[in-house]
Design a protein around this motif. Sequence first.
Motif: not given
Length: 301
Positions: A20-23, A144-150, A161-164
Amino acid sequence: MTHTTGKEDRRTREIRRVTFVGSLCNFALLLFKFLAGILGNSAAMLADAVHSLSDFVSDVIILYFVKIAGKPQDADHDFGHGKYETAATLLVGLILAGGGMLIFASGVSTIYGMTCGVRCEEPGVIALVAAVVSIVMKELLYQYTAFKGRRLNSQVMIANAWHHRSDAFSSIGSMLGIGGAILLGEAWRVLDPIAAICISVYILYIAFKLIVPCVDELLEKSLPEEDERYIMETIMSFPGVSSPHKLRTRRIGSYCAIEVHFCMDGAIPLKEAHATTRKIEAVLCQKFGSDTIITTHVEPR
């Protein structure tokens, strides 16, 4: 015997919160980029804005699918809803590929037009500013997203994250092209579409890396050979256990399922056989995650 753990409510909420933050950031960026592309007369920035639009659409898809993927097992989904997350990752990859092809086509079209004598207008400074802002914001979102994803072991978050990051690289291409066109003059305005084409190839490569594992999973591909070897060796390491066979494995979103048969002395008490089986399951869960679904069948020898 079958082993699985409970609900993923906390994990699902965290994925949805990060997405949601990313969106929100993606929505603000795509509006800014479209405005900068129009006011700044920059085709590269408009193409970059389309890429941000694909990011925003991906976020919406993830918010919907991850909510379903976080549901526990039910009467219609004996193995849970994990593959909804895989489907979301696949859609993100396809959208990423579509954005890459669109940017590639736009760059080729612009270069072809210039070879035919079409004059390429000089982009405005606002387009350059938009590119710089996008690079900074998207790289921060990637980290931020990659850290949370891992941390959450979420394929779809890592894909997003890679999309970002692909959007950040796209904006780097836009920045170089727009900056070159502004600083070096009309003869160098071709840098804009050339940079866009180079970035689009990278975007397509990332999309390919996301799509292939998802297709493998949806087609029920087994876990890697080294993982299956580990399963067999783990089973054989327990005293009184022999001849593991009929091993079947597969991924289900962020977790996996393991089915295996093995032999034990038919004369030992059922309680002892059950205890050994639970120990095997515990070791495998330490390796593959606490949500691993393990189905074992003990045969007498």
